[in-house]
Motif scaffolding. Structure first.
Motif, PDB file in Angstrom:
ATOM      1  N   ASN A 133       0.844  -1.183   0.000  1.00 23.16           N
ATOM      2  CA  ASN A 133       0.000   0.000   0.000  1.00 23.16           C
ATOM      3  C   ASN A 133       0.886   1.242   0.000  1.00 23.16           C
ATOM      4  N   PHE A 134       0.688   2.129  -0.990  1.00 24.76           N
ATOM      5  CA  PHE A 134       1.541   3.311  -1.105  1.00 24.76           C
ATOM      6  C   PHE A 134       1.451   4.206   0.120  1.00 24.76           C
ATOM      7  N   ASP A 135       0.264   4.327   0.681  1.00 26.20           N
ATOM      8  CA  ASP A 135       0.077   5.241   1.799  1.00 26.20           C
ATOM      9  C   ASP A 135       0.397   4.557   3.125  1.00 26.20           C
ATOM     10  N   ASP A 136      -0.396   3.555   3.495  1.00 24.15           N
ATOM     11  CA  ASP A 136      -0.256   2.938   4.817  1.00 24.15           C
ATOM     12  C   ASP A 136       1.101   2.267   5.010  1.00 24.15           C
ATOM     13  N   ASP A 137       1.484   1.432   4.064  1.00 23.96           N
ATOM     14  CA  ASP A 137       2.707   0.644   4.236  1.00 23.96           C
ATOM     15  C   ASP A 137       3.967   1.492   4.079  1.00 23.96           C
ATOM     16  N   PHE A 138       4.066   2.201   2.952  1.00 28.89           N
ATOM     17  CA  PHE A 138       5.283   2.959   2.686  1.00 28.89           C
ATOM     18  C   PHE A 138       5.454   4.134   3.647  1.00 28.89           C
ATOM     19  N   GLN A 139       4.344   4.766   4.045  1.00 30.90           N
ATOM     20  CA  GLN A 139       4.433   5.948   4.889  1.00 30.90           C
ATOM     21  C   GLN A 139       4.493   5.626   6.380  1.00 30.90           C
ATOM     22  N   THR A 140       3.956   4.465   6.789  1.00 28.75           N
ATOM     23  CA  THR A 140       3.797   4.210   8.223  1.00 28.75           C
ATOM     24  C   THR A 140       4.366   2.870   8.671  1.00 28.75           C
ATOM     25  N   TYR A 141       3.778   1.770   8.191  1.00 30.22           N
ATOM     26  CA  TYR A 141       4.030   0.471   8.806  1.00 30.22           C
ATOM     27  C   TYR A 141       5.415  -0.088   8.520  1.00 30.22           C
ATOM     28  N   ILE A 142       5.977   0.196   7.353  1.00 33.30           N
ATOM     29  CA  ILE A 142       7.332  -0.287   7.074  1.00 33.30           C
ATOM     30  C   ILE A 142       8.398   0.586   7.747  1.00 33.30           C
TER      31      ILE A 142
ATOM     32  N   GLN B 197       7.067  -6.788  14.509  1.00 31.87           N
ATOM     33  CA  GLN B 197       7.582  -6.823  13.140  1.00 31.87           C
ATOM     34  C   GLN B 197       9.106  -6.754  13.120  1.00 31.87           C
ATOM     35  N   GLY B 198       9.676  -6.141  14.158  1.00 32.30           N
ATOM     36  CA  GLY B 198      11.134  -6.073  14.223  1.00 32.30           C
ATOM     37  C   GLY B 198      11.782  -7.443  14.234  1.00 32.30           C
ATOM     38  N   PHE B 199      11.125  -8.440  14.846  1.00 35.40           N
ATOM     39  CA  PHE B 199      11.682  -9.799  14.848  1.00 35.40           C
ATOM     40  C   PHE B 199      11.737 -10.355  13.431  1.00 35.40           C
ATOM     41  N   ALA B 200      10.687 -10.082  12.644  1.00 32.92           N
ATOM     42  CA  ALA B 200      10.667 -10.576  11.267  1.00 32.92           C
ATOM     43  C   ALA B 200      11.745  -9.916  10.427  1.00 32.92           C
ATOM     44  N   MET B 201      12.144  -8.682  10.794  1.00 32.12           N
ATOM     45  CA  MET B 201      13.109  -7.953   9.987  1.00 32.12           C
ATOM     46  C   MET B 201      14.550  -8.159  10.467  1.00 32.12           C
ATOM     47  N   LEU B 202      14.735  -9.017  11.478  1.00 33.64           N
ATOM     48  CA  LEU B 202      16.104  -9.282  11.931  1.00 33.64           C
ATOM     49  C   LEU B 202      16.935  -9.935  10.836  1.00 33.64           C
ATOM     50  N   GLY B 203      16.321 -10.878  10.146  1.00 35.89           N
ATOM     51  CA  GLY B 203      17.071 -11.567   9.102  1.00 35.89           C
ATOM     52  C   GLY B 203      16.410 -11.506   7.752  1.00 35.89           C
ATOM     53  N   LEU B 204      15.358 -10.655   7.624  1.00 31.35           N
ATOM     54  CA  LEU B 204      14.595 -10.604   6.387  1.00 31.35           C
ATOM     55  C   LEU B 204      14.395  -9.158   5.960  1.00 31.35           C
ATOM     56  N   PRO B 205      14.299  -8.904   4.654  1.00 33.81           N
ATOM     57  CA  PRO B 205      13.993  -7.542   4.191  1.00 33.81           C
ATOM     58  C   PRO B 205      12.516  -7.219   4.393  1.00 33.81           C
ATOM     59  N   ALA B 206      12.159  -5.965   4.101  1.00 34.80           N
ATOM     60  CA  ALA B 206      10.797  -5.485   4.348  1.00 34.80           C
ATOM     61  C   ALA B 206       9.755  -6.228   3.519  1.00 34.80           C
ATOM     62  N   GLU B 207      10.158  -6.854   2.431  1.00 35.82           N
ATOM     63  CA  GLU B 207       9.198  -7.573   1.588  1.00 35.82           C
ATOM     64  C   GLU B 207       8.521  -8.727   2.313  1.00 35.82           C
ATOM     65  N   TYR B 208       9.069  -9.139   3.445  1.00 38.31           N
ATOM     66  CA  TYR B 208       8.497 -10.267   4.183  1.00 38.31           C
ATOM     67  C   TYR B 208       7.567  -9.823   5.319  1.00 38.31           C
ATOM     68  N   LEU B 209       7.372  -8.509   5.477  1.00 46.29           N
ATOM     69  CA  LEU B 209       6.493  -8.044   6.551  1.00 46.29           C
ATOM     70  C   LEU B 209       5.046  -8.467   6.330  1.00 46.29           C
ATOM     71  N   LEU B 210       4.610  -8.517   5.076  1.00 46.30           N
ATOM     72  CA  LEU B 210       3.243  -8.961   4.809  1.00 46.30           C
ATOM     73  C   LEU B 210       3.050 -10.393   5.267  1.00 46.30           C
ATOM     74  N   GLY B 211       4.031 -11.241   5.018  1.00 47.34           N
ATOM     75  CA  GLY B 211       3.933 -12.633   5.428  1.00 47.34           C
ATOM     76  C   GLY B 211       3.908 -12.815   6.930  1.00 47.34           C
ATOM     77  N   PHE B 212       4.460 -11.848   7.669  1.00 49.73           N
ATOM     78  CA  PHE B 212       4.463 -11.945   9.126  1.00 49.73           C
ATOM     79  C   PHE B 212       3.041 -12.030   9.663  1.00 49.73           C
ATOM     80  N   ASP B 213       2.131 -11.254   9.116  1.00 55.33           N
ATOM     81  CA  ASP B 213       0.738 -11.326   9.564  1.00 55.33           C
ATOM     82  C   ASP B 213      -0.068 -12.300   8.719  1.00 55.33           C
ATOM     83  N   ALA B 214       0.029 -12.188   7.393  1.00 56.93           N
ATOM     84  CA  ALA B 214      -0.828 -12.978   6.504  1.00 56.93           C
ATOM     85  C   ALA B 214      -0.519 -14.464   6.558  1.00 56.93           C
ATOM     86  N   VAL B 215       0.696 -14.836   6.934  1.00 57.63           N
ATOM     87  CA  VAL B 215       1.078 -16.249   7.022  1.00 57.63           C
ATOM     88  C   VAL B 215       1.290 -16.663   8.478  1.00 57.63           C
ATOM     89  N   TRP B 216       2.226 -15.994   9.159  1.00 54.67           N
ATOM     90  CA  TRP B 216       2.545 -16.364  10.543  1.00 54.67           C
ATOM     91  C   TRP B 216       1.366 -16.111  11.467  1.00 54.67           C
TER      92      TRP B 216
END
Length: 657
Positions: free
Chosen positions: A131-140, A172-191
């Protein structure tokens, strides 16, 4: 899909389980409730995250220590019970030829959940569209800022503190310890999806629900469209809600088993911890948490035979929630105090024509209109009516004096969950537009509905029978079947979307949107942003209103990335008189030396803010007015100064020149 994200997510789940084991101080791993202890450990990590952020120590090293500590707790408990485990395997061998077949049938829900998780994991690890607004501006940017600076604080121009305390960003910081931001969606949608599904199966086992009803409830859980538009807390919120329900049932069991005057302190404390964790994830869960807590605590006092004991238990729950939230509230205390002061002493000059009250449209939530993010409002409205019916029946069971205390306690949990979910749905419909209200309510419905369906499959509250009357069994099966039939198609569509475009965004996405998404996240754009930042003096503050602020180096400079909604923060308190010189003085008073702007693709913000101006719903027009005003002021300021850097729409200005 690579092996690394699977390893990271599994390690995080096991670490949460280890923290849960440490939390309850169990010596045996057999009475384990894996999913429940995992979500309890997750809530405890959220509490520790508040402390780390408050102390400005939330760096990768600290998160690695928490992760490894959880795994160490798990290894310790497993090694301490390995002899008992071997003895159990020897005793519980196959009893006969029918046992493998029976186990296979009962394992069907787990197999379905595993298949659903794999079908989501394969295309979404990693995701390619955000999401250009929510993700790029806030959550990532939030977890990136935290990992680079040790705290989520440091940007008054975004909505941290109003939309969330920061619990989800810390996780989300735990997911980004060894992964780039592209995996943040999977943190909620999968994990998060997997954890919520495991909790649903754990509740079914606790209630001893027949595997057919468990399967239908699970399929209904899978079928509900989550209305996903960003990487914020969705399924993780559902998991914590299911954990609250499980913890409540467990607490009532402990109250029944404990002797006179004995207080189940740990069980009560964990329930308070989970309620606090839910609130810390996102403020959209606040109405559910408060309503559930009010109904459950009042009900415990009403049905308990030992009123003094019940009062102490309620006090422990409230105290546990308060202590768990205290670090997070302390983190935002300065801003909240400023907000309170501004309420009583509003600015004399304002561009807005007064504060507009919320103006949602509850009737639309039960209409036949198609939602912005897929499905009919009426489908969700009917399921909310299911919650009303099941919750009403549970309330009737509580009021019947002939039922046993444990039976009334079981009904209390069902009533509290259903009524809290309905209240959340209606409250969101009152304060937000119908599409947004439904989207905010979906995590609550995803948790409350399957729990209610499972409760409807129990013969009598508290008796935990696997064989309810035929009429009740048919009714209990028909409710999740409704969701499967009317919403199941959306799950298939979501899977197709995930495989085709590697995303879960529910709103229509054009080819230009996809193209710009890939352009803005490309290495070339990232190098361009870093090249502009390198023109600044290290340690100096930058006000950045760009498309992807997460590409900046937060450790090199203190970054104030602008989010339009953040301009409404009372603690920003910028001048609204239209004077450019006053705005310059305001920026300098904030310590800001540089202004970085971007005008490319979806970085052109003005068009979307003008659309806000004509919105019929409260708040949107004010955000649009404030954003356009601030953009205008920045244009007046920068027009008088030569840029330090200007390449491909990225411009940097120095206020000291």
């Amino acid at each position: 899909m690579k092996l690394l994200p699977i390893i990271v997510f599994v390690a995080l789940l096991l670490a949460c389980y280890g923290w849960g084991l440490a939390l309850v101080r169990r010596r045996s791993i057999f009475d384990k409730d894996f999913a429940f202890l995992s979500v309890a450990g997750l809530a405890f990590l959220v509490f520790l995250g508040g402390i780390l952020n408050l102390a400005r120590l939330a760096y990768p090293a600290a998160l690695y220590i928490l992760l490894l500590s959880g795994l160490a707790f798990l290894v310790f408990h497993c090694s301490a019970n390995v002899k008992m485990l071997l003895a159990t395997w020897r005793v519980n061998g196959y009893a006969g030829p029918d046992k493998p077949r029976l186990m296979a049938v009962q394992a069907l829900p787990a197999v379905i959940l595993l298949a659903a998780v794999c079908s989501l994991a394969y295309p979404l690890l990693p995701a390619e569209v955000f999401n250009f607004d929510d993700d790029f501006q806030t959550y990532i940017p939030r977890p990136l800022r935290m990992l680079q600076t040790g705290t989520l604080l440091g940007n008054p121009f975004e909505v941290l503190g109003f939309d969330t305390l920061g619990g989800h960003a810390f996780l989300q910081g735990f997911a980004m310890l060894g992964l780039p931001a592209e995996y943040l969606l999977g943190f909620d949608a999968v994990w998060g999806f997997a954890l919520a599904g495991l909790l649903l199966l754990a509740i079914a086992r606790k209630l001893k629900v027949h595997w057919i009803h468990t399967t239908l409830a699970l399929l209904g859980f899978i079928a509900i469209n989550p209305q996903s538009v960003n990487v914020s807390a969705l399924y993780i919120g559902s998991a914590v809600i299911l954990g609250i329900c499980f913890a409540s049932l467990h607490l009532l069991d402990q109250m029944e088993k404990s002797g006179t005057g004995d207080i189940p302190i740990v069980a009560a404390g964990i329930l308070g911890l989970l309620l606090a964790g839910l609130i810390a994830l996102k403020y959209t869960f606040l109405s559910f948490a408060l309503t559930y807590a009010a109904i459950f605590l009042a009900g415990v006092l009403m049905i308990a035979d030992e009123k003094r004991k019940a009062l102490k238990i309620c006090g422990i729950i409230i105290l546990g929630a308060f202590l768990a939230l205290l670090p997070w509230f302390a983190l935002h205390a300065t801003n909240y105090l400023i907000a309170v002061r501004e309420i009583f002493h509003p600015p004399a000059v304002a561009i807005d024509q007064g504060v507009r009250l919320p103006s949602g449209d509850i009737a639309q939530l039960f209409s036949t209109r198609i939602t912005n993010y897929g499905g009919w409002f009426l489908s969700y409205g009917i399921m909310v009516l299911m919650l009303c019916a099941i919750g009403g029946h549970a309330c009737f069971s509580i009021l019947r004096n002939r039922t046993a205390p444990l039976q009334r306690g079981y009904s209390l949990v069902v009533a509290a969950a259903c009524m809290a979910a309905v209240t959340t749905y209606l409250f969101n419909g009152f304060v937000a537009s119908p599409a947004v209200a439904l989207r905010y309510s979906c995590p609550v419905l995803i948790a409350a509905l399957p729990f209610a369906w499972l409760s409807a499959a129990v013969a009598k509250p508290g008796e935990l029978s696997q064989h309810p009357p035929k009429a009740q069994m048919i009714l209990a099966m028909s409710m999740p079947l409704f969701a499967i039939i009317f919403l199941g198609g959306s799950f298939v569509a979501r899977i197709k979307l995930a495989y085709a475009q590697h995303m879960t965004i529910s709103f229509p996405v054009s080819k230009a949107y996809l193209r710009e998404n890939r352009t803005l996240t490309s290495p070339e754009t990232s190098r361009l942003i870093r090249e502009a930042q390198n023109k600044t003096a290290p340690g100096q503050k930058i006000l950045a209103w760009i498309s992807v602020p997460g590409q900046l180096d937060f450790a090199r400079n203190e970054i104030y990335s602008v989010r339009a909604q953040g301009l409404m923060n009372p603690w920003v308190n910028m001048p609204l008189n239209g004077n450019a010189n006053d705005m310059i003085q305001f920026l300098r008073s904030q310590g800001i030396r540089y202004i970085m702007l971007q005008d490319m693709g979806y970085g052109r913000f003005e068009e979307s803010y003008r659309e806000f101006l004509v919105s019929p719903y409260g708040g949107y027009a004010q955000v649009g007015e404030r954003a356009l005003y601030f953009r205008k002021m920045l244009a007046l300021i920068t027009n008088e100064a030569p840029p330090v850097f200007y390449v491909d729409g990225v411009t940097l200005f120095d206020l000291q020149q």
